[in-house]
Every structure is written in C-alpha cells, then in structure tokens.
Design a protein around this motif. Structure first.
Motif, short mmCIF file in Angstrom:
data_model
loop_
_atom_site.label_atom_id
_atom_site.label_comp_id
_atom_site.label_asym_id
_atom_site.label_seq_id
_atom_site.Cartn_x
_atom_site.Cartn_y
_atom_site.Cartn_z
N UNK A 72 10.79 -14.01 29.97
CA UNK A 72 9.73 -13.83 30.96
C UNK A 72 8.84 -12.63 30.62
N UNK A 73 8.46 -12.53 29.35
CA UNK A 73 7.58 -11.47 28.87
C UNK A 73 6.18 -12.05 28.69
N UNK A 74 5.19 -11.41 29.25
CA UNK A 74 3.83 -11.93 29.19
C UNK A 74 2.93 -10.99 28.38
N UNK A 75 3.12 -10.99 27.08
CA UNK A 75 2.27 -10.23 26.16
C UNK A 75 1.55 -11.24 25.26
N UNK A 76 0.23 -11.21 25.19
CA UNK A 76 -0.47 -12.14 24.30
C UNK A 76 -0.05 -11.93 22.84
N UNK A 77 0.12 -13.04 22.14
CA UNK A 77 0.48 -13.00 20.72
C UNK A 77 -0.59 -13.73 19.92
N UNK A 78 -1.12 -13.06 18.92
CA UNK A 78 -2.08 -13.70 18.02
C UNK A 78 -1.44 -13.84 16.65
N UNK A 79 -1.35 -15.06 16.18
CA UNK A 79 -0.86 -15.31 14.83
C UNK A 79 -2.03 -15.35 13.86
N UNK A 80 -1.81 -14.81 12.68
CA UNK A 80 -2.80 -14.90 11.61
C UNK A 80 -2.24 -15.85 10.56
N UNK A 81 -2.80 -17.05 10.50
CA UNK A 81 -2.29 -18.06 9.59
C UNK A 81 -2.57 -17.71 8.13
N UNK A 82 -1.67 -18.11 7.25
CA UNK A 82 -1.82 -17.80 5.83
C UNK A 82 -1.88 -19.05 4.97
N UNK A 83 -1.79 -20.24 5.59
CA UNK A 83 -1.78 -21.43 4.73
C UNK A 83 -2.44 -22.66 5.34
N UNK A 135 0.93 5.21 3.89
CA UNK A 135 1.91 5.00 2.83
C UNK A 135 2.85 3.84 3.15
N UNK A 136 2.30 2.81 3.78
CA UNK A 136 3.04 1.58 4.08
C UNK A 136 2.54 0.49 3.14
N UNK A 137 3.46 -0.21 2.50
CA UNK A 137 3.10 -1.26 1.56
C UNK A 137 3.14 -2.62 2.24
N UNK A 138 2.02 -3.31 2.21
CA UNK A 138 1.95 -4.69 2.69
C UNK A 138 2.06 -5.63 1.50
N UNK A 139 2.31 -6.91 1.77
CA UNK A 139 2.33 -7.87 0.66
C UNK A 139 1.02 -8.64 0.64
N UNK A 140 0.64 -9.21 -0.51
CA UNK A 140 -0.68 -9.84 -0.63
C UNK A 140 -0.79 -11.22 -0.02
N UNK A 141 0.33 -11.83 0.36
CA UNK A 141 0.31 -13.23 0.82
C UNK A 141 0.39 -13.34 2.34
N UNK A 142 1.28 -12.57 2.95
CA UNK A 142 1.52 -12.67 4.39
C UNK A 142 1.00 -11.46 5.15
N UNK A 143 1.70 -10.34 5.03
CA UNK A 143 1.33 -9.19 5.86
C UNK A 143 -0.04 -8.63 5.50
N UNK A 144 -0.46 -8.76 4.23
CA UNK A 144 -1.79 -8.29 3.84
C UNK A 144 -2.89 -9.08 4.51
N UNK A 145 -2.78 -10.41 4.50
CA UNK A 145 -3.80 -11.23 5.16
C UNK A 145 -3.71 -11.12 6.68
N UNK A 146 -2.50 -10.97 7.20
CA UNK A 146 -2.36 -10.80 8.65
C UNK A 146 -2.99 -9.49 9.11
N UNK A 147 -2.79 -8.42 8.34
CA UNK A 147 -3.41 -7.15 8.69
C UNK A 147 -4.93 -7.22 8.52
#
Length: 335
Positions: free
Chosen positions: A210-221, A283-295
């Motif tokens: 019962x948590x009501x926080x909006x979630x936005x997904x950033x699709x990668x494929x 100094x946080x490393x993202x990845x180029x496929x998922x977290x990079x495109x999501x960010x």
C-alpha cells in the motif's frame, strides 16, 4: 506479505546503501534532489540487481536437485554474468545462450562481461541470432544435458518471472524501511526497465504494501506499450504468487521508450553524457546499456520539469559497470 515462505540462498546479506547525490543534483540544476539506491553494490562478481532475483531462483533450483543452471541474455549480459557467478559459488555448472540482438556483435575475445564469462569458467556458450525463441533455445540445451545425465534448471532472461521478481518486492520493502529510518520522503522513483522483472517487482512491492509513490520506468529495448504490458504481467504474476488479491492497474505502469536510441545496447549521446556526469560528480559508475540510458532519461525528464521543483527523486542503480570496458571507444571519443 510474507516473503519468508519462499526459499532464498541468502545472497543479499545486508541492505544496499541509499545515498543522496548532492554534486549531481547541483549539476543537474533542475531544482530536484536525486537519491540513489545502490544495487550496483550487491554481492556477486561485479555486482548488480540480478543477485536479488537469483537469490530466489537458485534456491528453487537446488531444492529441485538441479546441478546446472541455463540462462540467456544479450552478448554482454549482466544477468548471464551474475547467474554464472552464483553457479560457481554453488558448485554448479552454467551454460549460456547469448542472443546477437545487434548482428555479428558477439566477440569471444571482447572485454567486459564476455571476458568474465571465460574467466569464471562458463561450461558452454551458444550464440543465437536476433529474434530466436530463447526459451526454446535454452530447452534444447537442457534436453541435451539431461540426456547426458545432468539435472538442468532454466532461468529466463533477467530472471524476470514471478519468482525472480520477488527479489524486487523485497527490495521495495527494504527501501521503505531505509527512508523511514532516515526520515526521508520520496516523491518519485525512476528505474531501468528491460526484461521487466525489476520494474515489475518494484511495482508489486508497492501495491502489496500500500505504497503510493509514482514509478517511472526508462525502457532500454522495447516499444512503450509492449514494455508496459510486460511489466504489468510480471507485477501481477508476482502478486498472485505471493497471495495478494489486489492487482496492478495498467495506468500505474509507465515505461518511456524515448531513450533507447537506435537499438538495445547501442550507444546514445545522452547515455554517454549521463555516464560521464555521474562519474565526474559522484564517482559512481553506470553501465552503458541499462543504468546509463535510464539515468539519461531521468536527466532529460528533470530538465523538462517532469518532476516538480523540490522533489526527492530516487534512482535505482541496477549495476552492470563491467560492461563499460566493452565500450571504451564510445567514451574515448571527443574527450
């Protein structure tokens, strides 16, 4: 919800950090405060979100007497890396089926996860063309192994089934305990959305608690409507497995496809900007496929005013930084 009734291997031994990104928030200049759930710091060779899912899936495999894991993914799959790492940890064999989603993209001599597959001693890699029925391809491998006397267990891509997604139902409970402890109100959450199990698990965790926080997904494929349906299906399957009667409404699932670029795993300028920005501010490393495109999606949406000024936005970092090393030319151009 009672997740304790489901067997786990105990790979997640402690909550991952939930950190404020002050330098990044300031550099973003959009009037929002960005926080990060650091699932890149989960255990496993190189870390990443799939460890939460595999905690449940590998337990199921061992309870069924299996001695071999079979899974699939793209040629630089973080999920395949983590499945292999936990197979090694458990003394199990691991066979991978890799899909060339970009034609001729598999290179056994490549760096990144390809190198780690070999380093950790993968038993066999089958390379499949784009569009292959991956479940059928994995079943073919399983049938061959069964005929040889092995006991294989198939884990779907991303471990994104109802059982695997319990890892992110649990993660949502973990997040809420953390924000309660530090007295933080989260106004919006942004998650990478790929095989749908992480995004679906987060939403199921919210509905079930019962948590009501909006979630936005950033699709990668996948296209937006296809991705949203995949997330909805996994989220509801997870709730059904847990025994929660409530179901997710379609309007609760948002997965933008604006940041995929020319295709899955193919670099975009906005992804490069996002990866460099996080590296050079926090100094946080993202990845180029998922977290990079999501960010990249979070950055663009924040600049466009999608999040009201003063919002606290939580970004789920799903890991995958070992894949960066397969993209060196992309990041060295125009230094």
């Amino acid at each position: 919800m009672n997740l304790a009734k489901f067997a786990r291997r105990g790979y997640v031994t402690a909550p991952t950090p939930l950190e404020f990104l002050p330098n990044f928030s300031r550099a973003l200049g959009a009037g929002v405060s960005v926080y990060m759930k650091r699932d890149d710091m989960l255990p496993g060779a190189g870390g990443g979100n799939k460890t939460r899912k595999l905690d449940f899936c590998v337990a199921d495999a061992l309870n069924k007497g299996c001695d071999t894991l079979i899974t699939c993914g793209a040629v630089q799959s973080n999920h395949c890396r983590l499945t292999l790492s936990w197979a090694v940890h458990e003394g199990m064999d691991c066979h991978l089926v890799l899909e060339e989603r970009v034609p001729d993209s598999y290179n056994p001599e490549a760096s990144g996860n390809n190198f780690l597959f070999q380093l950790m001693g993968v038993k066999n890699i089958t390379v499949a063309q784009k569009g292959t029925d991956m479940m059928a391809a994995m079943q073919k491998v399983a049938d061959k192994l069964s005929a040889e006397g092995k006991k294989p267990y198939i884990i779907p891509g991303g471990a994104s089934n109802a059982l695997g997604s319990l890892g992110y139902v649990s993660c949502m409970e973990e997040i809420m305990a953390q924000v309660f402890h530090i007295g933080l109100k989260i106004d919006h959450m942004v998650v990478p959305s790929g095989s749908a199990g992480t995004h679906g698990g987060i939403i199921a965790g919210m509905i079930g608690n019962n948590i009501d926080i909006p979630v936005t997904g950033i699709g990668v494929n996948r296209p937006k409507l296809v991705q949203e349906q995949a997330v909805l299906t996994v989220a509801n399957a997870s709730l059904e497995l847990i025994g929660v009667d409530v179901r997710v409404l379609a309007e609760k699932v948002v997965a933008f496809d604006d940041y995929v670029g020319p295709g899955y795993s193919l670099p975009t300028d906005s992804m490069v900007e996002a990866v460099k920005m996080l590296a050079q501010t926090e100094a946080v490393l993202l990845d180029p496929v998922y977290s990079g495109k999501a960010m990249a999606g979070l950055i663009d949406l924040a600049r466009k005013g999608y999040f009201p000024k003063g919002s606290n936005v939580l970004f789920l970092h799903t890991g995958g930084s070992p894949a960066l090393y397969a993209y060196l030319p992309t990041f060295r151009q125009g230094k």
